[in-house]
Write an enzyme that holds these catalytic residues in place. Structure first.
Site, PDB file in Angstrom:
ATOM      1  N   ASN A 114      41.277  11.198   1.851  1.00 10.63           N
ATOM      2  CA  ASN A 114      41.820  12.353   1.134  1.00 10.63           C
ATOM      3  C   ASN A 114      42.971  12.971   1.910  1.00 10.63           C
ATOM      4  O   ASN A 114      43.017  12.927   3.142  1.00 10.63           O
ATOM      5  CB  ASN A 114      40.718  13.389   0.863  1.00 10.63           C
ATOM      6  CG  ASN A 114      40.627  14.443   1.954  1.00 10.63           C
ATOM      7  OD1 ASN A 114      41.409  15.411   1.972  1.00 10.63           O
ATOM      8  ND2 ASN A 114      39.698  14.252   2.877  1.00 10.63           N
TER       9      ASN A 114
ATOM     10  N   PHE B 232      43.881  21.590   1.746  1.00 19.11           N
ATOM     11  CA  PHE B 232      43.290  22.916   1.552  1.00 19.11           C
ATOM     12  C   PHE B 232      43.628  23.547   0.194  1.00 19.11           C
ATOM     13  O   PHE B 232      44.102  24.683   0.124  1.00 19.11           O
ATOM     14  CB  PHE B 232      43.736  23.891   2.644  1.00 19.11           C
ATOM     15  CG  PHE B 232      43.310  23.570   4.039  1.00 19.11           C
ATOM     16  CD1 PHE B 232      42.309  22.648   4.303  1.00 19.11           C
ATOM     17  CD2 PHE B 232      43.922  24.217   5.109  1.00 19.11           C
ATOM     18  CE1 PHE B 232      41.930  22.354   5.607  1.00 19.11           C
ATOM     19  CE2 PHE B 232      43.551  23.941   6.415  1.00 19.11           C
ATOM     20  CZ  PHE B 232      42.556  23.008   6.670  1.00 19.11           C
TER      21      PHE B 232
ATOM     22  N   THR C 173      47.230  19.139   6.576  1.00 21.00           N
ATOM     23  CA  THR C 173      48.141  20.283   6.608  1.00 21.00           C
ATOM     24  C   THR C 173      49.078  20.064   7.785  1.00 21.00           C
ATOM     25  O   THR C 173      48.622  19.919   8.928  1.00 21.00           O
ATOM     26  CB  THR C 173      47.371  21.602   6.778  1.00 21.00           C
ATOM     27  OG1 THR C 173      46.554  21.810   5.613  1.00 21.00           O
ATOM     28  CG2 THR C 173      48.330  22.778   6.917  1.00 21.00           C
TER      29      THR C 173
END
Length: 372
Positions: free
Chosen positions: A135, A139, A203
Site C-alpha cells: 500500500n 494517511f 508520506t
C-alpha cells in the site's frame, strides 16, 4: 432497521467462520479492487454494529477471550494481547464490531490533524499468493476533529482504544512536531493510549523523523504537550511506531530517544520497503509491504528491543502475524501484545477468536512467555 436484523445476523454468522470466509466471502471481495473492498467491509461493519442483536450475536459466536489472557499495564486492562493494528479502521468507523469479534485492544488511525485524501489511486495491491499487501495510501484521514467526535461516544469494556497519529502531507517536516502535538491535543480526551507514527514509507520524508536529532525534537514537543494535557492526572501512554527496515544501530538509537523523553513503548513494526522481501511482481509496486514475509524482521526488532528496554516498557509486535504460532513466537521474543491487519484480509474476522482460543490453551499449559 428491524427488517435488517435477520440479514445482519446471517451476515455475521456467515462471515465469522474462517473456512466459509475463505471459500465464499474472499472470492467475492476479490471482484473489487483492494481499497474498494476494504471500504465496503468497513461500511458493512458499521451498519451491522447498528442493527439490534448483531453485536451480541457476534460476541456469542466469538466468545469473550479467556480470562487467562487478560493483563493490566499502566492502568489499562487488556482482555487479550491480540489487538487490531492501525490502518484497518483509520477513522473509527467500526470499533464496536472489532471488539465484539474478540480484539483485545483496538488502534484507530493513522489520524491527521486536518482531513486529507491521501495519495492518488490505485494505492493498494494484493499479493494473493503470498497473503500480502502493498500500500501507498499516504494517511487518508477524516481529520482529528471528526475522529474525536466518533470516539467521544465509544466505551468498550477491557479493550483499550489507541489512536495512531501522523502529520498532514502538506505540512513541511520542519513543522511536523506542531502537527503531532495539535493532533494529540484534539484526541487526548478520547484515547487510552497514543501512537506516534514516524515510520510510514508513504508520506514523503516521514521516515527521516526516526533519525536521532529529528526524533528527539519531535518527542520532546509531544512529551511537553502530554504533560500539559494530563495536568495533575497520570499521563496517558504514548508509543512510537517504527520501521522494520531500521538497522540495529538505528533501532538502538530510537529506543534511547524514546526512553530519554519518558515515553512508554514501541510498536514494531510498520510496512517495509526492503526489496529483498519482494518477488518480481511486487518489486514494481510502490509502497509499503505487509504480510507473512515481514515476520522475521518484526521478530528480530522485538527481540532486540526487549533485550535493552526496561521491564515495564510496552512492546507491541506487528507484521506478518497470521497464526497462533506467529503470535506465540512474538510473545516469546518479548512482545507484551501483538496486532493484526493484513491477516484479517485473507483469513477473515474469525481470526481474533481463533487466535484467542489457541493462545489461551498455550498460556494454560506454559504460562505467558513475557510477564507483564
Amino acid at each position: 432497521m428491524a427488517g435488517d436484523r435477520p440479514l445482519a445476523q446471517l451476515a455475521v454468522r456467515y462471515t465469522f467462520g474462517m473456512g466459509l470466509y475463505r471459500r465464499a466471502v474472499l472470492p467475492c471481495m476479490h471482484l473489487l479492487d483492494p481499497e474498494s473492498s476494504h471500504a465496503l467491509t468497513l461500511t458493512l461493519a458499521h451498519r451491522i454494529s447498528q442493527v439490534p442483536g448483531a453485536l451480541p450475536l457476534a460476541r456469542a459466536l466469538a466468545r469473550a477471550p479467556d480470562p487467562a489472557l487478560a493483563f493490566t499495564w499502566r492502568g489499562l486492562t487488556f482482555r487479550s494481547p491480540i489487538g487490531l493494528a492501525a490502518g484497518a479502521d483509520k477513522n473509527a468507523v467500526a470499533p464496536r464490531l472489532f471488539h465484539a469479534l474478540g480484539a483485545g485492544f483496538i488502534e484507530i488511525g493513522t489520524v491527521t490533524l486536518l482531513p486529507q485524501p491521501g495519495n492518488p489511486r490505485p494505492r493498494v495491491h494484493r499479493l494473493t499468493r503470498q497473503h500480502a499487501l502493498v500500500n501507498r495510501l499516504g494517511f487518508p484521514s477524516h481529520g482529528a476533529a471528526r475522529v474525536a467526535l466518533r470516539l467521544s461516544h465509544l466505551r468498550l469494556a477491557q479493550t483499550p482504544i489507541g489512536v495512531n497519529i501522523g502529520k498532514n502531507a502538506a505540512t513541511p517536516l520542519a513543522h511536523a512536531a506542531r502537527d503531532y502535538a495539535a493532533c494529540l491535543e484534539v484526541l487526548y480526551p478520547h484515547g487510552d493510549y497514543f501512537t506516534v507514527n514516524v515510520s510510514s514509507p508513504n508520506t514523503e520524508g516521514l521516515t527521516t523523523l526516526q533519525s536521532r536529532s529529528q526524533l528527539a525534537a519531535l518527542l520532546a514537543r509531544i512529551a511537553r504537550a502530554r504533560a500539559i494535557l494530563a495536568g495533575p492526572a497520570h499521563p496517558k501512554p504514548i508509543l512510537v511506531k517504527i520501521s522494520p527496515d531500521l538497522s540495529l544501530s538505528d533501532l538502538d538509537s530510537v529506543l534511547d530517544v524514546v526512553l530519554e523523553h519518558g515515553l512508554d513503548g514501541i510498536i514494531a513494526t510498520n510496512t517495509s520497503v526492503d526489496s529483498a522481501l519482494r518477488d518480481a511482481v511486487s518489486q514494481k509496486l510502490a509502497g509499503g509491504l505487509s504480510g507473512p514475509m515481514l515476520l522475521p524482521k518484526s521478530l528480530a526488532a522485538v527481540w532486540r528491543l526487549r533485550q535493552r528496554a526496561p521491564r515495564d516498557f510496552f512492546i507491541v509486535g506487528v507484521g506478518g502475524i497470521s497464526s497462533d504460532d506467529d503470535a506465540w513466537a512474538m510473545l516469546q521474543a518479548g512482545a507484551n501484545a501483538v496486532q493484526l491487519y493484513t491477516a484479517l484480509v485473507y483469513h477473515g474476522p474469525g481470526l481474533f477468536a481463533s487466535l484467542n482460543r489457541a493462545l489461551a490453551e498455550r498460556v494454560r499449559l506454559a504460562g505467558m512467555p513475557q510477564p507483564i
